[in-house]
Design an enzyme around this catalytic site. Structure first.
Site, short mmCIF file in Angstrom:
data_model
loop_
_atom_site.label_atom_id
_atom_site.label_comp_id
_atom_site.label_asym_id
_atom_site.label_seq_id
_atom_site.Cartn_x
_atom_site.Cartn_y
_atom_site.Cartn_z
N ARG A 46 38.67 47.11 35.45
CA ARG A 46 38.33 47.77 36.67
C ARG A 46 39.05 46.98 37.63
NH1 ARG A 46 37.52 43.53 38.36
NH2 ARG A 46 36.93 44.43 40.19
N GLY A 47 39.05 47.55 38.87
CA GLY A 47 39.96 47.04 40.06
C GLY A 47 41.13 47.66 40.10
N ALA A 48 41.51 48.05 41.23
CA ALA A 48 42.67 48.96 41.44
C ALA A 48 43.70 48.74 40.75
CB ALA A 48 42.99 49.06 42.73
N ARG A 86 39.43 57.69 36.81
CA ARG A 86 38.67 57.38 38.25
C ARG A 86 39.63 57.82 39.49
NH1 ARG A 86 36.64 51.36 38.40
NH2 ARG A 86 34.99 52.29 39.89
N GLN A 193 30.12 42.94 40.17
CA GLN A 193 31.29 42.37 40.03
C GLN A 193 31.39 41.11 40.79
OE1 GLN A 193 30.91 45.60 41.01
NE2 GLN A 193 32.58 46.76 40.31
N ASP A 234 41.01 49.66 47.49
CA ASP A 234 41.46 50.73 46.39
C ASP A 234 42.42 51.79 47.04
OD1 ASP A 234 38.75 49.59 45.65
OD2 ASP A 234 39.56 50.32 43.89
N ASN A 244 37.08 50.62 49.98
CA ASN A 244 36.91 49.63 48.84
C ASN A 244 35.24 49.64 48.40
OD1 ASN A 244 37.87 47.20 47.49
ND2 ASN A 244 36.63 45.83 49.16
N LYS A 245 35.02 48.87 47.60
CA LYS A 245 33.72 48.61 46.88
C LYS A 245 32.67 48.98 47.78
CE LYS A 245 33.03 48.56 43.47
NZ LYS A 245 32.73 49.70 42.79
O1 MRU Z 1 34.79 49.95 40.81
P1 MRU Z 1 35.78 48.62 40.72
O2 MRU Z 1 35.24 47.34 40.02
O3 MRU Z 1 36.99 49.27 40.14
O4 MRU Z 1 35.98 48.22 42.42
C1 MRU Z 1 36.92 47.35 42.46
C2 MRU Z 1 37.14 47.12 43.99
O5 MRU Z 1 36.35 47.74 44.94
C3 MRU Z 1 38.16 45.91 44.47
O6 MRU Z 1 37.89 45.54 45.68
C4 MRU Z 1 39.57 46.68 44.47
O7 MRU Z 1 39.71 47.66 43.48
C5 MRU Z 1 40.39 45.75 44.85
S1 MRU Z 1 41.24 45.20 43.30
C6 MRU Z 1 42.33 43.97 43.64
#
Ligand code: MRU
Length: 344
Positions: A46-48, A86, A193, A234, A244-245
């Site tokens: 996960r993470g963009a 996603r 996370q 994201d 973002n999250k």
């Molecule tokens: O749901 P996730 O864990 O994929 O969400 C991740 C985030 O919101 C991060 O802050 C974002 O993707 C940036 S990662 C460098």
């Protein structure tokens, strides 16, 4: 590198299963693109930026198994499936677009050539992501100046990218520059996370970290304990709104109230000029069970109605600056984002 989030190895994709961290470090090996798609959906990765790299490797993997005569149709299926994993992080679509460009430009050159070029492009996206983050980190470390107490949310670290991280890249670069840096990290309900991944990464790197629940940010800022907020993102919309999250918006409001700068660390690949504002960014709604249960145990009455948006939108006027590998973008964001992207 200490953390191996994702790798291309012997025509397989290897991922560290992030659902099991910090208790267990287990690597999954995938040989089919559909397994990679499922891994993205299930948050093994996960993470963009990491999602983008995974999708690119998924395409390369998918192409490897396609037989001659149905190549065009099959590869379209691979693109379509990976594109549905996603919805919020634009890096996924950015990476798929790069892979598609390679495919479209070389499809006349024979299947074996296309397969090889797709594989090379996926590995290139991976390599570039690491160098992008290192560059972004250096720029961010300079911007933060003497700030030493940094608050972050979720995980925008090595685990969320090919390596080094965006928000945590800034923090790592601060440390490498010899600055004193101390990190406050929110646990980041419901998927945790912050607690499971960011605290783990920072401890591994011996960077001082303090864990808090998401509801403690106001308390901390009232006590004047935070010099700057740095988060990943994201998607950046054309007007500077950012996704973002979930929980990021609340932190930004508190930061403004307490005159704490709110920085967003994002590679240029997270900027989506086709998306006019945050209102058009699709927000992923995840399984209610992530909220009503923790590690498979119920924490709420059975059948209670649950909300589980995975991201929120922070309005551009709450963003002090966006840190990218190409420089710092300051307000007015709408205008400056456009010229930044066109100069890249
Ligand atoms: O749901 P996730 O864990 O994929 O969400 C991740 C985030 O919101 C991060 O802050 C974002 O993707 C940036 S990662 C460098």
């Amino acid at each position: 590198m200490a953390v191996r989030t994702i790798q291309w190895k012997n025509n397989r994709v290897v991922m560290l299963d992030q659902r099991l961290l910090p208790a267990k470090e287990i690597y999954r090996v995938y040989r089919e693109y559909s397994q990679v798609a499922q891994a993205i959906r299930d948050m093994v990765i996960r993470g963009a930026p990491a999602i983008g790299v995974a999708a690119a490797m998924g395409v390369a993997l998918g192409a490897l198994w396609v037989k001659g005569k149905n190549f065009d149709r099959e590869i379209e299926r691979v693109f379509a499936n990976l594109g549905k994993t996603r919805p919020t992080a634009v890096n996924l679509f950015w990476a798929l677009e790069r892979m598609r460009k390679v495919y479209s430009e070389h499809r006349g050159e024979g299947i074996e050539t296309v397969k090889r070029l797709l594989k090379e492009e996926a590995v290139k996206i991976y390599d570039e992501d690491i160098s992008t983050n290192r560059q972004l980190g250096k720029i961010g470390a300079r911007l933060l100046g003497n700030a030493s107490r940094v608050l972050t949310h979720c995980n925008a670290g090595a685990l969320a990218t090919a390596g080094y991280g965006t928000a945590l890249g800034v923090i790592r670069a601060m440390k490498e520059a010899g600055k004193n840096v101390e990190v406050f990290v929110n646990e980041t309900r419901p998927f945790l996370q912050g607690a499971r991944l960011t605290a783990w990464e920072l401890k591994k790197d011996k960077i001082p970290v303090t864990l808090l629940t998401d509801s403690m940010v106001g308390y901390l800022m009232q006590k004047d304990k935070v010099d700057a907020v740095v988060v990943g993102c994201d998607r950046v919309a054309a007007n500077g709104d950012i996704a973002n999250k979930i929980g990021t918006y609340g932190i930004a409001v508190l930061a403004q109230r307490h005159h704490v700068p709110f920085y967003v660390a994002a590679p240029t690949s997270s900027i989506d000029l086709k998306c006019p504002s945050g209102a058009e960014i699709p927000i992923e709604q995840r399984n209610p069970r992530e909220v009503s249960h923790i590690f498979n145990r119920p924490i709420a009455p059975r059948g209670v109605r649950v909300l589980n948006p995975a991201f929120d939108i922070t309005h551009h006027d709450l963003v002090s600056a966006i840190i990218t590998e190409g420089g710092v973008i300051t307000p007015p964001l709408q205008q400056n984002l456009r010229s930044h992207v066109h100069h890249q």
